[in-house]
Design a protein around this motif. Structure first.
Motif, PDB file in Angstrom:
ATOM      1  N   GLY A 148      -6.278  20.695  16.042  1.00 44.79           N
ATOM      2  CA  GLY A 148      -7.610  20.379  16.543  1.00 44.79           C
ATOM      3  C   GLY A 148      -8.130  21.443  17.491  1.00 44.79           C
ATOM      4  O   GLY A 148      -9.322  21.769  17.474  1.00 44.79           O
ATOM      5  N   ALA A 149      -7.234  21.998  18.302  1.00 43.52           N
ATOM      6  CA  ALA A 149      -7.637  23.057  19.233  1.00 43.52           C
ATOM      7  C   ALA A 149      -8.153  24.271  18.464  1.00 43.52           C
ATOM      8  O   ALA A 149      -9.156  24.893  18.844  1.00 43.52           O
ATOM      9  CB  ALA A 149      -6.465  23.442  20.125  1.00 43.52           C
ATOM     10  N   ALA A 150      -7.475  24.611  17.371  1.00 42.47           N
ATOM     11  CA  ALA A 150      -7.911  25.737  16.545  1.00 42.47           C
ATOM     12  C   ALA A 150      -9.272  25.447  15.917  1.00 42.47           C
ATOM     13  O   ALA A 150     -10.142  26.322  15.844  1.00 42.47           O
ATOM     14  CB  ALA A 150      -6.871  26.022  15.466  1.00 42.47           C
ATOM     15  N   ASP A 158     -14.561  26.313  24.180  1.00 41.13           N
ATOM     16  CA  ASP A 158     -13.567  26.976  25.022  1.00 41.13           C
ATOM     17  C   ASP A 158     -12.468  25.982  25.365  1.00 41.13           C
ATOM     18  O   ASP A 158     -12.495  25.325  26.413  1.00 41.13           O
ATOM     19  CB  ASP A 158     -14.230  27.512  26.292  1.00 41.13           C
ATOM     20  CG  ASP A 158     -13.251  28.199  27.236  1.00 41.13           C
ATOM     21  OD1 ASP A 158     -12.079  28.413  26.844  1.00 41.13           O
ATOM     22  OD2 ASP A 158     -13.663  28.516  28.373  1.00 41.13           O
ATOM     23  N   VAL A 159     -11.504  25.857  24.484  1.00 39.84           N
ATOM     24  CA  VAL A 159     -10.445  24.865  24.656  1.00 39.84           C
ATOM     25  C   VAL A 159      -9.600  25.162  25.893  1.00 39.84           C
ATOM     26  O   VAL A 159      -9.234  24.246  26.644  1.00 39.84           O
ATOM     27  CB  VAL A 159      -9.557  24.793  23.398  1.00 39.84           C
ATOM     28  CG1 VAL A 159      -8.405  23.813  23.611  1.00 39.84           C
ATOM     29  CG2 VAL A 159     -10.390  24.366  22.186  1.00 39.84           C
ATOM     30  N   ALA A 160      -9.284  26.432  26.117  1.00 35.69           N
ATOM     31  CA  ALA A 160      -8.485  26.789  27.294  1.00 35.69           C
ATOM     32  C   ALA A 160      -9.208  26.369  28.571  1.00 35.69           C
ATOM     33  O   ALA A 160      -8.584  25.871  29.518  1.00 35.69           O
ATOM     34  CB  ALA A 160      -8.211  28.286  27.307  1.00 35.69           C
ATOM     35  N   GLY A 161     -10.519  26.553  28.602  1.00 33.84           N
ATOM     36  CA  GLY A 161     -11.297  26.147  29.756  1.00 33.84           C
ATOM     37  C   GLY A 161     -11.257  24.641  29.957  1.00 33.84           C
ATOM     38  O   GLY A 161     -11.163  24.158  31.096  1.00 33.84           O
ATOM     39  N   GLY A 185     -14.443  12.329  27.325  1.00 33.22           N
ATOM     40  CA  GLY A 185     -13.638  13.380  27.937  1.00 33.22           C
ATOM     41  C   GLY A 185     -14.368  14.711  27.927  1.00 33.22           C
ATOM     42  O   GLY A 185     -15.513  14.813  27.470  1.00 33.22           O
ATOM     43  N   SER A 186     -13.703  15.746  28.413  1.00 36.05           N
ATOM     44  CA  SER A 186     -14.363  17.053  28.494  1.00 36.05           C
ATOM     45  C   SER A 186     -14.680  17.615  27.110  1.00 36.05           C
ATOM     46  O   SER A 186     -15.656  18.353  26.946  1.00 36.05           O
ATOM     47  CB  SER A 186     -13.501  18.037  29.288  1.00 36.05           C
ATOM     48  OG  SER A 186     -12.236  18.222  28.673  1.00 36.05           O
ATOM     49  N   LEU A 187     -13.890  17.269  26.088  1.00 34.09           N
ATOM     50  CA  LEU A 187     -14.188  17.738  24.736  1.00 34.09           C
ATOM     51  C   LEU A 187     -15.444  17.068  24.197  1.00 34.09           C
ATOM     52  O   LEU A 187     -16.291  17.730  23.581  1.00 34.09           O
ATOM     53  CB  LEU A 187     -13.006  17.465  23.801  1.00 34.09           C
ATOM     54  CG  LEU A 187     -13.215  17.854  22.335  1.00 34.09           C
ATOM     55  CD1 LEU A 187     -13.532  19.340  22.201  1.00 34.09           C
ATOM     56  CD2 LEU A 187     -11.993  17.481  21.489  1.00 34.09           C
ATOM     57  N   GLY A 188     -15.587  15.771  24.420  1.00 35.86           N
ATOM     58  CA  GLY A 188     -16.795  15.084  23.980  1.00 35.86           C
ATOM     59  C   GLY A 188     -18.038  15.676  24.619  1.00 35.86           C
ATOM     60  O   GLY A 188     -19.062  15.867  23.959  1.00 35.86           O
ATOM     61  N   GLU A 189     -17.943  15.998  25.906  1.00 30.39           N
ATOM     62  CA  GLU A 189     -19.070  16.612  26.600  1.00 30.39           C
ATOM     63  C   GLU A 189     -19.364  17.999  26.041  1.00 30.39           C
ATOM     64  O   GLU A 189     -20.527  18.361  25.823  1.00 30.39           O
ATOM     65  CB  GLU A 189     -18.775  16.710  28.099  1.00 30.39           C
ATOM     66  CG  GLU A 189     -19.894  17.345  28.894  1.00 30.39           C
ATOM     67  CD  GLU A 189     -19.604  17.404  30.385  1.00 30.39           C
ATOM     68  OE1 GLU A 189     -20.495  17.845  31.148  1.00 30.39           O
ATOM     69  OE2 GLU A 189     -18.495  17.012  30.795  1.00 30.39           O
ATOM     70  N   ALA A 190     -18.314  18.788  25.793  1.00 29.16           N
ATOM     71  CA  ALA A 190     -18.495  20.153  25.292  1.00 29.16           C
ATOM     72  C   ALA A 190     -19.110  20.151  23.895  1.00 29.16           C
ATOM     73  O   ALA A 190     -19.945  21.009  23.573  1.00 29.16           O
ATOM     74  CB  ALA A 190     -17.162  20.886  25.289  1.00 29.16           C
ATOM     75  N   LEU A 191     -18.720  19.207  23.051  1.00 33.10           N
ATOM     76  CA  LEU A 191     -19.267  19.146  21.696  1.00 33.10           C
ATOM     77  C   LEU A 191     -20.757  18.813  21.722  1.00 33.10           C
ATOM     78  O   LEU A 191     -21.555  19.441  21.018  1.00 33.10           O
ATOM     79  CB  LEU A 191     -18.497  18.118  20.867  1.00 33.10           C
ATOM     80  CG  LEU A 191     -17.132  18.587  20.356  1.00 33.10           C
ATOM     81  CD1 LEU A 191     -16.322  17.413  19.829  1.00 33.10           C
ATOM     82  CD2 LEU A 191     -17.293  19.649  19.262  1.00 33.10           C
ATOM     83  N   LEU A 192     -21.152  17.830  22.527  1.00 35.34           N
ATOM     84  CA  LEU A 192     -22.576  17.498  22.606  1.00 35.34           C
ATOM     85  C   LEU A 192     -23.367  18.683  23.139  1.00 35.34           C
ATOM     86  O   LEU A 192     -24.443  19.013  22.617  1.00 35.34           O
ATOM     87  CB  LEU A 192     -22.791  16.276  23.499  1.00 35.34           C
ATOM     88  CG  LEU A 192     -24.258  15.881  23.715  1.00 35.34           C
ATOM     89  CD1 LEU A 192     -24.968  15.614  22.396  1.00 35.34           C
ATOM     90  CD2 LEU A 192     -24.353  14.662  24.630  1.00 35.34           C
ATOM     91  N   ALA A 193     -22.832  19.342  24.164  1.00 36.59           N
ATOM     92  CA  ALA A 193     -23.519  20.517  24.714  1.00 36.59           C
ATOM     93  C   ALA A 193     -23.650  21.603  23.652  1.00 36.59           C
ATOM     94  O   ALA A 193     -24.683  22.297  23.576  1.00 36.59           O
ATOM     95  CB  ALA A 193     -22.752  21.049  25.921  1.00 36.59           C
TER      96      ALA A 193
END
Length: 230
Positions: A148-150, A158-161, A185-193
């Protein structure tokens, strides 16, 4: 029982109709002024200010100043998760405030839940990530797999971030309209952004709805082809 967490105080803060309306308005993820929140609650500015002081003292909202203006937001992700969970519980038990209106189809399709994507698209996105082995879910816990990270890195996340933050990368959040979980979570926020940044989607100006452009919806469905309901 005189020991342990006091849910009565939180319940009293959220349970007032005016305060509930203001908290719901802040679920859009945007910072709002006291005047805007007074309008959302249908109360006077002085009454809204009193309610906001109680919500801030209770740890449910925070504020920041910009020039002469003060803006209010939900205090943190935990408050957003709590409110979305309560919305799901209320909807499941039949506690609905109004007959569905013309904006409901858009809200049910895709909307913002504090800072991440909710509604049918949000739930189906998590379904796809789980079906592809990109997110592993165990009860209420969720984690991003290496595959998933890949995948996320390939679409500009930016998964590392995200992993460097103190917040969880993945969380599940009960969706009030679908009555199933979507990704927070932070991934959900990053995807919407990312969806908004690329121009695939935009926020509604007068509701929590997220509107995908025709091209954006095609791109979204290419990355997250809708699986059969799991």
């Amino acid at each position: 029982m005189k020991e342990g967490p006091d849910i009565a105080q939180i319940g009293a803060l959220i349970g007032d109709p005016a305060r509930a309306n203001m908290l719901t308005a802040l679920m859009g993820g945007q910072a709002l002024t006291a005047t805007e929140l007074a309008g959302a609650a249908g109360i006077t500015l002085s009454t809204a200010s009193s309610h906001l002081a109680k919500l801030e003292a209770g740890g449910l909202v925070g504020q920041r100043k910009q020039g002469r203006h003060r803006y209010f937001t939900l205090a943190d992700d935990e408050v957003g998760l709590l409110l979305e969970g309560l919305m799901g519980f209320a909807a499941h038990r039949g506690y609905l405030r109004a007959r569905p209106g013309p904006k409901d189809p858009a809200l049910r399709k895709a909307r913002v839940c504090y800072n991440h994507l909710a509604g049918d698209f949000g739930v189906r996105m998590l379904d796809r990530l789980v079906a592809d082995g990109h997110v592993a879910v165990d009860g209420d816990e969720a984690r991003l797999t290496e595959e998933g990270a890949a995948k996320m890195a390939a679409i500009g996340i930016d998964v590392a971030g995200l992993r460097g933050q103190r917040r969880p990368v993945c969380r599940t959040c009960l969706d009030w309209s679908e009555r199933r979980s979507h990704l927070s979570g932070s991934l959900g926020e990053a995807l919407l952004a990312r969806f908004i940044e690329t121009g695939w989607a935009r926020r509604s100006e007068d509701s929590r709805a997220i509107h995908f452009t025709p091209k954006g919806e095609r791109q979204f469905l290419e990355i997250f082809p809708l699986p059969e309901r799991i």
